[in-house]
Design a protein around this motif. Structure first.
Motif, PDB file in Angstrom:
ATOM      1  N   ASP A 263       0.833  -1.216   0.000  1.00 33.57           N
ATOM      2  CA  ASP A 263       0.000   0.000   0.000  1.00 33.57           C
ATOM      3  C   ASP A 263       0.864   1.261   0.000  1.00 33.57           C
ATOM      4  O   ASP A 263       0.682   2.168   0.816  1.00 33.57           O
ATOM      5  N   ILE A 264       1.805   1.323  -0.929  1.00 26.73           N
ATOM      6  CA  ILE A 264       2.737   2.454  -1.017  1.00 26.73           C
ATOM      7  C   ILE A 264       2.072   3.603  -1.768  1.00 26.73           C
ATOM      8  O   ILE A 264       1.605   3.433  -2.904  1.00 26.73           O
ATOM      9  N   ARG A 265       2.040   4.760  -1.142  1.00 19.32           N
ATOM     10  CA  ARG A 265       1.437   5.961  -1.756  1.00 19.32           C
ATOM     11  C   ARG A 265       2.473   7.081  -1.783  1.00 19.32           C
ATOM     12  O   ARG A 265       2.882   7.583  -0.742  1.00 19.32           O
ATOM     13  N   GLU A 266       2.874   7.438  -3.008  1.00 19.32           N
ATOM     14  CA  GLU A 266       3.920   8.443  -3.186  1.00 19.32           C
ATOM     15  C   GLU A 266       3.315   9.814  -3.441  1.00 19.32           C
ATOM     16  O   GLU A 266       2.409   9.969  -4.259  1.00 19.32           O
ATOM     17  N   ARG A 267       3.862  10.813  -2.754  1.00 19.70           N
ATOM     18  CA  ARG A 267       3.460  12.206  -2.945  1.00 19.70           C
ATOM     19  C   ARG A 267       4.723  13.052  -3.033  1.00 19.70           C
ATOM     20  O   ARG A 267       5.817  12.607  -2.667  1.00 19.70           O
ATOM     21  N   ILE A 268       4.539  14.275  -3.466  1.00 21.12           N
ATOM     22  CA  ILE A 268       5.710  15.139  -3.617  1.00 21.12           C
ATOM     23  C   ILE A 268       6.292  15.537  -2.261  1.00 21.12           C
ATOM     24  O   ILE A 268       7.477  15.872  -2.147  1.00 21.12           O
ATOM     25  N   ASP A 269       5.490  15.492  -1.219  1.00 17.52           N
ATOM     26  CA  ASP A 269       5.962  15.875   0.116  1.00 17.52           C
ATOM     27  C   ASP A 269       6.223  14.674   1.014  1.00 17.52           C
ATOM     28  O   ASP A 269       6.446  14.819   2.213  1.00 17.52           O
ATOM     29  N   GLY A 270       6.212  13.454   0.451  1.00 13.79           N
ATOM     30  CA  GLY A 270       6.499  12.296   1.274  1.00 13.79           C
ATOM     31  C   GLY A 270       5.877  11.023   0.743  1.00 13.79           C
ATOM     32  O   GLY A 270       5.261  11.009  -0.318  1.00 13.79           O
ATOM     33  N   THR A 271       6.001   9.966   1.504  1.00  8.10           N
ATOM     34  CA  THR A 271       5.533   8.644   1.093  1.00  8.10           C
ATOM     35  C   THR A 271       4.916   7.939   2.295  1.00  8.10           C
ATOM     36  O   THR A 271       5.457   7.981   3.395  1.00  8.10           O
ATOM     37  N   THR A 272       3.791   7.296   2.057  1.00 12.13           N
ATOM     38  CA  THR A 272       3.116   6.521   3.098  1.00 12.13           C
ATOM     39  C   THR A 272       3.058   5.069   2.663  1.00 12.13           C
ATOM     40  O   THR A 272       2.817   4.772   1.490  1.00 12.13           O
ATOM     41  N   PHE A 273       3.271   4.149   3.585  1.00  8.00           N
ATOM     42  CA  PHE A 273       3.189   2.730   3.265  1.00  8.00           C
ATOM     43  C   PHE A 273       2.941   1.934   4.536  1.00  8.00           C
ATOM     44  O   PHE A 273       3.084   2.443   5.654  1.00  8.00           O
ATOM     45  N   VAL A 274       2.573   0.683   4.346  1.00  7.38           N
ATOM     46  CA  VAL A 274       2.427  -0.243   5.463  1.00  7.38           C
ATOM     47  C   VAL A 274       3.614  -1.202   5.412  1.00  7.38           C
ATOM     48  O   VAL A 274       3.839  -1.867   4.396  1.00  7.38           O
ATOM     49  N   VAL A 275       4.379  -1.246   6.478  1.00 14.20           N
ATOM     50  CA  VAL A 275       5.538  -2.128   6.532  1.00 14.20           C
ATOM     51  C   VAL A 275       5.159  -3.445   7.204  1.00 14.20           C
ATOM     52  O   VAL A 275       4.423  -3.462   8.199  1.00 14.20           O
ATOM     53  N   ASN A 276       5.589  -4.521   6.585  1.00 15.56           N
ATOM     54  CA  ASN A 276       5.470  -5.842   7.213  1.00 15.56           C
ATOM     55  C   ASN A 276       6.836  -6.140   7.812  1.00 15.56           C
ATOM     56  O   ASN A 276       7.769  -6.509   7.115  1.00 15.56           O
ATOM     57  N   LEU A 277       6.917  -5.978   9.112  1.00 11.77           N
ATOM     58  CA  LEU A 277       8.187  -6.081   9.827  1.00 11.77           C
ATOM     59  C   LEU A 277       8.213  -7.397  10.595  1.00 11.77           C
ATOM     60  O   LEU A 277       7.697  -7.488  11.703  1.00 11.77           O
ATOM     61  N   PHE A 278       8.735  -8.423   9.946  1.00 11.92           N
ATOM     62  CA  PHE A 278       8.744  -9.766  10.537  1.00 11.92           C
ATOM     63  C   PHE A 278       7.337 -10.176  10.951  1.00 11.92           C
ATOM     64  O   PHE A 278       7.095 -10.609  12.080  1.00 11.92           O
ATOM     65  N   ASP A 279       6.379  -9.976  10.026  1.00  9.41           N
ATOM     66  CA  ASP A 279       4.958 -10.346  10.173  1.00  9.41           C
ATOM     67  C   ASP A 279       4.185  -9.426  11.113  1.00  9.41           C
ATOM     68  O   ASP A 279       3.042  -9.734  11.478  1.00  9.41           O
ATOM     69  N   GLU A 280       4.766  -8.322  11.495  1.00  3.73           N
ATOM     70  CA  GLU A 280       4.041  -7.302  12.258  1.00  3.73           C
ATOM     71  C   GLU A 280       3.782  -6.122  11.329  1.00  3.73           C
ATOM     72  O   GLU A 280       4.717  -5.573  10.729  1.00  3.73           O
ATOM     73  N   LEU A 281       2.521  -5.725  11.191  1.00  2.99           N
ATOM     74  CA  LEU A 281       2.144  -4.664  10.257  1.00  2.99           C
ATOM     75  C   LEU A 281       2.039  -3.324  10.968  1.00  2.99           C
ATOM     76  O   LEU A 281       1.519  -3.234  12.085  1.00  2.99           O
ATOM     77  N   TYR A 282       2.512  -2.266  10.288  1.00  5.40           N
ATOM     78  CA  TYR A 282       2.419  -0.933  10.875  1.00  5.40           C
ATOM     79  C   TYR A 282       2.508   0.105   9.759  1.00  5.40           C
ATOM     80  O   TYR A 282       3.303  -0.041   8.832  1.00  5.40           O
ATOM     81  N   GLU A 283       1.689   1.153   9.864  1.00  5.38           N
ATOM     82  CA  GLU A 283       1.716   2.218   8.851  1.00  5.38           C
ATOM     83  C   GLU A 283       2.872   3.176   9.149  1.00  5.38           C
ATOM     84  O   GLU A 283       3.104   3.570  10.296  1.00  5.38           O
ATOM     85  N   VAL A 284       3.591   3.537   8.098  1.00  2.23           N
ATOM     86  CA  VAL A 284       4.726   4.451   8.206  1.00  2.23           C
ATOM     87  C   VAL A 284       4.480   5.655   7.306  1.00  2.23           C
ATOM     88  O   VAL A 284       4.080   5.511   6.154  1.00  2.23           O
ATOM     89  N   LYS A 285       4.725   6.830   7.858  1.00  2.00           N
ATOM     90  CA  LYS A 285       4.583   8.067   7.081  1.00  2.00           C
ATOM     91  C   LYS A 285       5.940   8.761   6.993  1.00  2.00           C
ATOM     92  O   LYS A 285       6.477   9.227   8.002  1.00  2.00           O
ATOM     93  N   LEU A 286       6.489   8.793   5.797  1.00  3.93           N
ATOM     94  CA  LEU A 286       7.770   9.457   5.573  1.00  3.93           C
ATOM     95  C   LEU A 286       7.560  10.856   5.019  1.00  3.93           C
ATOM     96  O   LEU A 286       6.656  11.082   4.213  1.00  3.93           O
ATOM     97  N   HIS A 287       8.420  11.779   5.411  1.00  2.00           N
ATOM     98  CA  HIS A 287       8.414  13.107   4.800  1.00  2.00           C
ATOM     99  C   HIS A 287       9.328  13.140   3.572  1.00  2.00           C
ATOM    100  O   HIS A 287       9.481  14.183   2.937  1.00  2.00           O
TER     101      HIS A 287
END
Length: 479
Positions: A263-287
């Motif tokens: 679920d990677i969503r790219e924007r000019i001011d950042g990127t949002t995605f859901v990381v599967n971290l060793f089977d643990e899911l979490y939403e990450v918001k990058l600038h």
């Protein structure tokens, strides 16, 4: 520290003179010798410091580690390889500071700087005292040291690590260059974790071919140098390492991996995605924009998780990193257009940055770039083609020409652009090229100024002239 104490940590072939003397400093440059120094002689690519022994003794050195017997009155420790002893001696001289720190090493052609700063932000959010060593300089506590080399030479490196210990630093995130691995500048350090971001064309003026370059990168992950290993499974060299190293953790988007993103969503001011971290899911918001920053974030997240940081803290740390100086950094808006500065100075780096911006661009995509002098010439036409294939219009200019004629460098870049039939111009003066490009901008356009990133100089004929892309851009637009 006594010389005889230092000798416990190196292998010598012969000792001439007394080792019962006090050493107050270490030195490898004859012009910088101070009284009480132990000097290291070795044969380099262009110079042999054995030839400077008279200057070394006159400068006050009290002993020398060398590769052959010298005509001097100070004690000599003759070894097989003088360069190889530097890190071992420096480590002992500064009290083995690496043992008192948790050090993470990041190697790869691109992404090292951003990954170390992501880790720094994550561990800062975790309440740890941190330090960063790399291309942008050295920072820890209230201290900042301007950059010289991506990975400092061993004497300076161990002195910095010792100072970090003295001010209470716990974690150090360190870029490890291919040259540092080749010269074993990091000898003695056992990394808590080692990360490979990628391996693409660069430094072929030194390594001659990609096989040798890749084999050098692999040195990071051999002989127990890293307690934990985190590898990009979508990278060719990464796939090799994963097949050779047991217990390595993988991250990626294309090939099966322990850590991946959806679920990677790219924007000019950042990127949002859901990381599967060793089977643990979490939403990450990058600038930070661009898909490759998702890769950097996954590697940092995997590393932090392996070192015991909770997933919610990892996500918080990544979201709190607002920018990394000169790494696809949006520095200005002008006439409704966005202007980015990026360190991209390799074919792969330039291509990825342009492709990232192309997805976000609603108008025309412009690119200013050049290639460094006295460096890998084979990448020049390749970068020309990459720019022409991905940008709507290119301005080819100077980027640290060093001792080469800028016109010659630009001509070699043009060899890759001309066959594409795309429009471009050449403007040798970088500031004039930047001003020209900015005046072309209209609403919805994007300008990428590539190659220098956060550098504060233009290297011309051995002189580093003050120059910074961000500063020049803001001066031109009156910001």
């Amino acid at each position: 520290m006594k010389l005889e104490e230092i000798l416990k940590y190196i292998q010598s072939k012969q000792i001439i003179g007394s080792s019962d003397i006090e050493i107050s400093g270490l030195c490898t440059v004859s012009q910088k010798v101070q009284k009480g120094d132990l000097f290291f002689c070795f044969k380099g690519g262009k110079y042999d410091s054995h030839d400077n022994i008279a200057e070394v003794t006159e400068g006050g050195a009290v002993a020398v580690i060398c590769e052959r017997k010298l005509d001097c009155q100070i004690p000599q420790i003759i070894v097989e390889d003088g360069r190889a002893q530097i890190a071992l001696v420096a480590r002992a001289f500064y009290g083995f500071p690496d043992k008192k720190l948790k050090i993470v090493g990041v190697t790869g052609t691109n992404g090292k700087t951003t990954t170390t700063y992501m880790l720094d932000s994550i561990f800062d959010s975790n309440g740890n005292s941190t330090g960063v060593i790399g291309t942008l300089g050295i920072k820890y506590g209230e201290k900042f040291v301007s950059p010289e080399l991506t990975t400092p030479d061993p004497i300076y490196l161990y002195s910095v690590l010792a100072d970090m210990v003295s001010v209470g630093v716990q974690y150090v995130f360190m870029e490890v260059s291919a040259h540092a691995l080749y010269y074993d500048k990091i000898c003695g350090i056992t990394f808590e974790a080692g990360i490979l971001t990628n391996c693409t064309q660069d430094h072929l003026d030194f390594f001659k071919n990609m096989h040798d370059y890749g084999e050098c990168k692999k040195l990071m992950f051999k002989n127990g140098r890293c307690k934990r290993i985190i590898i990009n499974s979508d990278d060719g060299l990464g796939v090799e390492i994963l097949g050779e190293v047991k217990g390595a953790v993988s991250y990626g988007l294309k090939n099966p991996a322990d850590v991946f993103a959806v679920d990677i969503r790219e924007r000019i001011d950042g990127t949002t995605f859901v990381v599967n971290l060793f089977d643990e899911l979490y939403e990450v918001k990058l600038h930070l924009p661009a898909l490759y920053n998702v890769y950097n974030a996954m590697s940092a997240a995997a590393c932090a998780k392996l070192l015991g940081v909770k997933t919610n803290v990892i996500a918080k740390g990544l979201s709190e990193l607002k920018t990394v100086d000169g790494r696809l950094e949006r520095v200005a808006r002008y006439n409704g257009a966005d202007i980015f500065v990026d360190f991209a100075h390799t074919p792969d780096g330039l291509e990825k940055s342009l492709q990232a911006l192309k997805k976000l661009c609603k108008g025309k995509l412009y690119c200013i770039f050049g290639c460094g002098g006295d460096r890998d010439k084979t990448k020049r036409p390749i970068m020309g083609k990459v720019a022409a294939d991905n940008a709507d219009f290119c301005i080819v200019t100077s980027d640290n020409p060093r001792f080469e004629d800028p016109y010659d460098i630009i001509s070699e870049i043009e060899e890759g652009i001309k066959p594409t039939g795309k429009k471009y111009v050449t403007v040798t003066e970088r500031e004039i090229a930047t001003e020209y490009a900015i005046e072309l901008l209209e609403k919805g356009d994007i300008l990428l100024v590539a190659g220098k990133g956060g550098e504060n100089y233009q290297d011309i004929m051995g002189i580093k002239h003050s120059y910074n892309d961000n500063t020049v851009i803001k001066k031109i637009i009156g910001d």
